[in-house]
Structure formats: structure tokens, C-alpha cells
Design a protein around this motif. Structure first.
Motif, PDB file in Angstrom:
ATOM      1  N   LYS A   5    -139.277 -68.783 -97.107  1.00  0.00           N
ATOM      2  CA  LYS A   5    -139.692 -69.338 -95.813  1.00  0.00           C
ATOM      3  C   LYS A   5    -138.739 -70.440 -95.362  1.00  0.00           C
ATOM      4  N   ARG A   6    -138.659 -70.592 -94.066  1.00  0.00           N
ATOM      5  CA  ARG A   6    -137.727 -71.548 -93.479  1.00  0.00           C
ATOM      6  C   ARG A   6    -138.371 -72.930 -93.374  1.00  0.00           C
ATOM      7  N   PHE A   7    -137.560 -73.960 -93.608  1.00  0.00           N
ATOM      8  CA  PHE A   7    -138.005 -75.340 -93.498  1.00  0.00           C
ATOM      9  C   PHE A   7    -137.256 -76.029 -92.365  1.00  0.00           C
ATOM     10  N   ASP A   8    -137.865 -77.060 -91.831  1.00  0.00           N
ATOM     11  CA  ASP A   8    -137.148 -77.896 -90.865  1.00  0.00           C
ATOM     12  C   ASP A   8    -136.047 -78.690 -91.572  1.00  0.00           C
ATOM     13  N   ALA A   9    -136.328 -79.134 -92.792  1.00  0.00           N
ATOM     14  CA  ALA A   9    -135.346 -79.912 -93.547  1.00  0.00           C
ATOM     15  C   ALA A   9    -135.491 -79.633 -95.033  1.00  0.00           C
ATOM     16  N   ILE A  10    -134.367 -79.455 -95.701  1.00  0.00           N
ATOM     17  CA  ILE A  10    -134.301 -79.429 -97.159  1.00  0.00           C
ATOM     18  C   ILE A  10    -133.583 -80.698 -97.590  1.00  0.00           C
ATOM     19  N   ILE A  11    -134.212 -81.443 -98.465  1.00  0.00           N
ATOM     20  CA  ILE A  11    -133.616 -82.673 -98.983  1.00  0.00           C
ATOM     21  C   ILE A  11    -133.253 -82.439-100.435  1.00  0.00           C
ATOM     22  N   VAL A  12    -131.992 -82.582-100.749  1.00  0.00           N
ATOM     23  CA  VAL A  12    -131.499 -82.355-102.107  1.00  0.00           C
ATOM     24  C   VAL A  12    -131.483 -83.704-102.818  1.00  0.00           C
ATOM     25  N   ALA A  20    -138.159 -90.857 -99.966  1.00  0.00           N
ATOM     26  CA  ALA A  20    -138.529 -91.612 -98.773  1.00  0.00           C
ATOM     27  C   ALA A  20    -138.282 -90.784 -97.516  1.00  0.00           C
ATOM     28  N   ALA A  21    -137.137 -90.109 -97.445  1.00  0.00           N
ATOM     29  CA  ALA A  21    -136.848 -89.280 -96.274  1.00  0.00           C
ATOM     30  C   ALA A  21    -137.843 -88.133 -96.153  1.00  0.00           C
ATOM     31  N   ALA A  22    -138.177 -87.510 -97.280  1.00  0.00           N
ATOM     32  CA  ALA A  22    -139.155 -86.413 -97.254  1.00  0.00           C
ATOM     33  C   ALA A  22    -140.501 -86.898 -96.734  1.00  0.00           C
ATOM     34  N   MET A  23    -140.930 -88.049 -97.205  1.00  0.00           N
ATOM     35  CA  MET A  23    -142.203 -88.625 -96.763  1.00  0.00           C
ATOM     36  C   MET A  23    -142.183 -88.897 -95.261  1.00  0.00           C
ATOM     37  N   LEU A  24    -141.125 -89.541 -94.774  1.00  0.00           N
ATOM     38  CA  LEU A  24    -141.071 -89.931 -93.371  1.00  0.00           C
ATOM     39  C   LEU A  24    -140.978 -88.718 -92.447  1.00  0.00           C
ATOM     40  N   MET A  25    -140.173 -87.744 -92.834  1.00  0.00           N
ATOM     41  CA  MET A  25    -140.046 -86.545 -91.998  1.00  0.00           C
ATOM     42  C   MET A  25    -141.352 -85.748 -91.981  1.00  0.00           C
ATOM     43  N   ALA A  26    -142.008 -85.662 -93.135  1.00  0.00           N
ATOM     44  CA  ALA A  26    -143.285 -84.941 -93.190  1.00  0.00           C
ATOM     45  C   ALA A  26    -144.338 -85.646 -92.342  1.00  0.00           C
ATOM     46  N   LEU A  33    -138.882 -79.656 -97.550  1.00  0.00           N
ATOM     47  CA  LEU A  33    -138.790 -79.301 -98.966  1.00  0.00           C
ATOM     48  C   LEU A  33    -137.780 -80.231 -99.611  1.00  0.00           C
ATOM     49  N   ALA A  34    -138.169 -80.869-100.712  1.00  0.00           N
ATOM     50  CA  ALA A  34    -137.234 -81.687-101.485  1.00  0.00           C
ATOM     51  C   ALA A  34    -137.000 -81.028-102.835  1.00  0.00           C
ATOM     52  N   LEU A  35    -135.753 -80.894-103.222  1.00  0.00           N
ATOM     53  CA  LEU A  35    -135.356 -80.280-104.483  1.00  0.00           C
ATOM     54  C   LEU A  35    -134.741 -81.351-105.375  1.00  0.00           C
ATOM     55  N   GLU A  36    -135.297 -81.523-106.557  1.00  0.00           N
ATOM     56  CA  GLU A  36    -134.834 -82.555-107.484  1.00  0.00           C
ATOM     57  C   GLU A  36    -134.497 -81.908-108.822  1.00  0.00           C
ATOM     58  N   ILE A 123    -142.331 -80.688-102.911  1.00  0.00           N
ATOM     59  CA  ILE A 123    -141.337 -81.212-103.853  1.00  0.00           C
ATOM     60  C   ILE A 123    -141.213 -80.237-105.017  1.00  0.00           C
ATOM     61  N   ARG A 124    -140.013 -79.827-105.327  1.00  0.00           N
ATOM     62  CA  ARG A 124    -139.781 -78.963-106.478  1.00  0.00           C
ATOM     63  C   ARG A 124    -138.816 -79.665-107.424  1.00  0.00           C
ATOM     64  N   HIS A 125    -139.312 -80.044-108.594  1.00  0.00           N
ATOM     65  CA  HIS A 125    -138.460 -80.640-109.615  1.00  0.00           C
ATOM     66  C   HIS A 125    -137.777 -79.542-110.436  1.00  0.00           C
ATOM     67  N   HIS A 126    -136.763 -79.941-111.189  1.00  0.00           N
ATOM     68  CA  HIS A 126    -135.983 -79.025-112.030  1.00  0.00           C
ATOM     69  C   HIS A 126    -135.328 -77.918-111.194  1.00  0.00           C
ATOM     70  N   HIS A 127    -134.868 -78.252-110.014  1.00  0.00           N
ATOM     71  CA  HIS A 127    -134.135 -77.319-109.155  1.00  0.00           C
ATOM     72  C   HIS A 127    -132.751 -77.906-108.866  1.00  0.00           C
ATOM     73  N   THR A 128    -131.735 -77.100-109.053  1.00  0.00           N
ATOM     74  CA  THR A 128    -130.353 -77.530-108.871  1.00  0.00           C
ATOM     75  C   THR A 128    -129.697 -76.712-107.768  1.00  0.00           C
ATOM     76  N   VAL A 129    -129.169 -77.386-106.771  1.00  0.00           N
ATOM     77  CA  VAL A 129    -128.492 -76.699-105.668  1.00  0.00           C
ATOM     78  C   VAL A 129    -127.077 -76.321-106.096  1.00  0.00           C
ATOM     79  N   THR A 130    -126.741 -75.045-105.893  1.00  0.00           N
ATOM     80  CA  THR A 130    -125.428 -74.534-106.302  1.00  0.00           C
ATOM     81  C   THR A 130    -124.542 -74.159-105.124  1.00  0.00           C
ATOM     82  N   ALA A 131    -125.130 -73.972-103.944  1.00  0.00           N
ATOM     83  CA  ALA A 131    -124.342 -73.576-102.774  1.00  0.00           C
ATOM     84  C   ALA A 131    -125.096 -73.933-101.504  1.00  0.00           C
ATOM     85  N   LEU A 132    -124.346 -74.022-100.419  1.00  0.00           N
ATOM     86  CA  LEU A 132    -124.935 -74.171 -99.098  1.00  0.00           C
ATOM     87  C   LEU A 132    -124.869 -72.826 -98.379  1.00  0.00           C
TER      88      LEU A 132
END
Length: 381
Positions: A5-12, A20-26, A33-36, A123-132
Motif C-alpha cells: 500500500k502507498r503512504f504519504d511519507a516513508i521515514i527511514v 518526531a517527524a512520523a508523529m507530527l505528520m501523522a 510509515l517509519a522504518l527502523e 512503525i516497523r523495526h528491524h527493517h533496512t532500506v536497500t534502495a529507493l
């Protein structure tokens, strides 16, 4: 691999800037979606200290009370030591700020993550971004991430925010330019000690070195020493605690006496130094906040404050989402950051006399007051 599904913002990154950005935007109604890559509630290297701007924002967001209720001690006096000269400064209450705080990062970051969840962010922990991911025009349009099990996920979004630290994958993958680079990189050795008197924060300065003690949670103080890299390499051999005590005895005998024979919680932590930088703040479909966009030497302990500030500045333009809005964000970030960045680099060079150090701290204080005035005067989240 089809996108989910599509999000307005993904925060890596979901530490202090990203959460803080995820909280304020939500809170503004965005689908976030925040990926940590780390675990919820994990600790991290940090300067701990929250300056007035950070306290103002956390109070405004309703997060400060969580830190207070968790036992974070209020700090109402800061003492600057220049050699044997001590200059105490009592905090003047104003604009809703009557104390400073220095929470452990596990507490601060988890409090912000909890607030982000409550606001509706995912919020999804244990997620690593590998590409845009990019659209047909080349604009960033999402990420590819690996979960804890090694499964690959393609996730679409209108905006990708890099809040993933100084070594930011988002900055690298987006090709963010470095606009300004620092000339110096100091080092730091620190640990958490119990049983020290709580008389506020103490910053110590001697020719070629800095040190301090900061009250934090659970009756502990952060005790640190900071020196240029060459001395750090020469001094830090074998027993880190012995090295800390030796450097304190040599340059900061008053602090060494206060520390006495107190033992730290576990091993001391070391930061080997990294030159600061100011990266391009935003581009087509992406933006950077926290250390991902702007990193300066930790000797001035202003990183958390600026991370929260930039999360607020970005959230204020995110719903508009136009190129002009992100130009405003970048311009404001640079205007507030560069004075802090440049004076911090001078301090981290350790080429000053004690009288020059006083002048640099007055210059730093002026930049901090300007930032605080901007946060109180502007309509920020």
C-alpha cells in the motif's frame, strides 16, 4: 516484486528525528510509515542534553511529561569551568521552559515512537532500506526494504525522509550533495556513573580538551572527556576507565575529584570522531533530517535539539508537498544551522585559549538564542 500500500511519507529511521517527524505528520492526517533498522527501545551513542529549543518542542508535543514521569531529572543550573574558574548560570524560566533535561536515548526515542503510534503512524523495526524507488520522471517514489527475516518489500510513497543517521542510506541513494564540511573532528570517551552529586550540568574546558558531567536517568551522570583525534589514539590504550581517569586528572582535576572512585555501568563508550557536514536538505521526492542532513561535532551537545527542530520544520511543509515548500524547509534549516555548525567546528578544533573559548561560547549562545526565538515566534508543529 509488487509494491504494498502507498503512504504519504516513508521515514527511514525512527529515533529522535524520525519518530518526531512520523508523529507530527501523522497528527496532520498523513499516512506515515517509519522504518527502523534497530530494535524498539534500544540505546545509542548520544550527547543526551536537550537545549531550550528541544524542551520547548517536546513540551508542545506532549512528550516532555513522559520523560519527567520516567524520572528524568530537571536541570536548572549549568556551570562552565574554564580551568580553575567556574561560572554558574541559572536557567531563567520563560516561554514554557523552566528546566533542561538529558534523558537516556532509549527513553527519549521510545517515548517519541509511542507518540507516533498513538498519532496513527505505522512503525516497523528491524527493517533496512536497500534502495529507493523512482517514478517515470526520476522522482523518488518509495523504498525497497529488507525485514528481519530477509524478505524484500517495495513500498510506495509521495515523500521519503532520511532520518537514518550520519551515514544515511537515503542521502547516499538520493545523491544528496554536501554543501559544507567541517574542518575538525574531536573524539569522546564517556560512561554512566552513579553516586555523583546532582548540582546541574557541568562543562569543563582546558587547553586542548573538554569534559563534563550531565545528570540523566536512574541517578546516573554521563561523564565524558573530549580531545583531538591524535591524543585520543595515544591515550586510549587498554583500560578505558583508566584512560578516562588519567585524562581527567591531567586536565580537569576538579572533575576527577568529584568522580572519585565511582564505577561506571559496564564498559565506557568511545566516539572516534567524524567531521561534520551540512548536506542538501531536500530533492525531488526526498528530504533529510537529523544527522542524515546535518551533523556537527558533539562537543556542543546540540544535535538532538536540531534533530527535533528539523522534524518540526519538515512536518510543517510536508502536507503542502510542493517544490516551493521544500525549498522553504531547506532555506530555513540552513539559516538556523550554519551559525551553530560553524562555531561548533571552531570549538572542536581545540586551538583556542580559555579566553577565546569563552568568546566562542558567547557566539554559540547567540546562535542558540536565535534558534530558540525562531521556534517560539514561528508556527511550527
Amino acid at each position: 516484486m509488487q509494491p504494498t500500500k502507498r503512504f504519504d511519507a516513508i521515514i527511514v529511521g525512527a529515533r529522535c528525528a524520525g519518530a518526531a517527524a512520523a508523529m507530527l505528520m501523522a497528527r496532520q492526517g498523513m499516512r506515515v510509515l517509519a522504518l527502523e533498522r534497530g530494535a524498539y527501545g534500544s540505546d545509542t551513542l548520544s550527547t543526551h542534553a536537550l537545549m531550550r529549543g528541544a524542551v520547548l518542542l517536546l513540551a508542545r508535543w506532549g512528550v516532555l511529561q513522559r520523560l519527567v514521569e520516567a524520572g528524568t531529572p530537571a536541570i536548572r543550573r549549568v556551570t562552565f569551568h574554564y580551568g580553575a574558574e567556574a561560572i554558574p548560570v541559572d536557567l531563567s524560566p520563560g516561554d514554557g521552559v523552566d528546566a533542561l533535561y538529558a534523558p537516556r536515548r532509549a527513553l527519549l526515542d521510545s517515548a517519541l515512537v509511542d507518540a507516533a503510534w498513538e498519532a496513527g503512524a505505522e512503525i516497523r523495526h528491524h527493517h533496512t532500506v536497500t534502495a529507493l524507488r523512482h517514478d517515470q520522471t526520476g522522482r523518488v517514489a518509495g523504498v525497497v526494504a529488507l525485514d528481519e527475516a530477509g524478505r524484500e518489500h517495495a513500498i510506495a510513497a509521495d515523500l521519503v525522509v532520511g532520518a537514518d543517521g550520519a551515514g544515511s542510506a537515503v542521502a547516499r541513494l538520493a545523491g544528496a550533495n554536501v554543501q559544507e564540511e567541517a574542518g575538525h573532528a574531536a573524539t569522546c570517551l564517556f560512561g554512566y556513573f552513579r553516586g555523583l552529586p546532582d548540582t546541574g550540568t557541568h562543562w569543563h574546558y582546558a587547553p586542548g580538551a573538554g569534559a563534563g558531567r550531565i545528570p540523566t536517568n536512574a541517578g546516573r551522570h554521563v561523564v565524558f572527556v573530549s580531545v583531538p583525534q591524535a591524543r585520543f589514539k595515544a591515550e586510549l590504550r587498554g583500560d578505558r576507565l583508566a584512560a578516562l581517569r588519567r585524562m581527567l586528572r591531567e586536565d580537569f582535576p576538579d572533575l576527577a575529584e568529584t568522580l572519585g572512585d565511582a564505577r561506571p555501568d559496564g564498559e565506557l563508550l568511545a566516539f572516534a570522531g567524524r567531521k561534520g557536514f551540512l548536506r542538501q536538505a531536500a530533492g525531488p521526492g526526498w528530504a533529510l533530517i537529523g544527522d542524515a542532513g546535518y551533523f556537527k561535532d558533539p562537543i556542543t551537545a546540540h544535535g538532538i535539539t536540531d534533530a527535533l527542530r528539523d522534524a518540526a520544520l519538515l512536518a510543517d511543509v510536508a502536507t503542502e508537498g510542493t517544490p516551493a515548500a521544500f525549498v522553504r524547509f531547506a532555506t530555513r534549516r540552513d539559516d538556523l544551522s550554519l551559525p551553530l555548525f560553524r562555531v561548533t567546528d571552531e570549538i572542536a578544533g581545540y586551538a583556542w585559549t580559555l579566553e577565546e573559548a569563552k568568546a566562542l561560547h558567547l557566539k554559540l549562545n547567540g546562535a542558540m538564542k536565535r534558534e530558540f526565538a525562531a521556534l517560539t515566534a514561528e508556527v511550527v508543529s
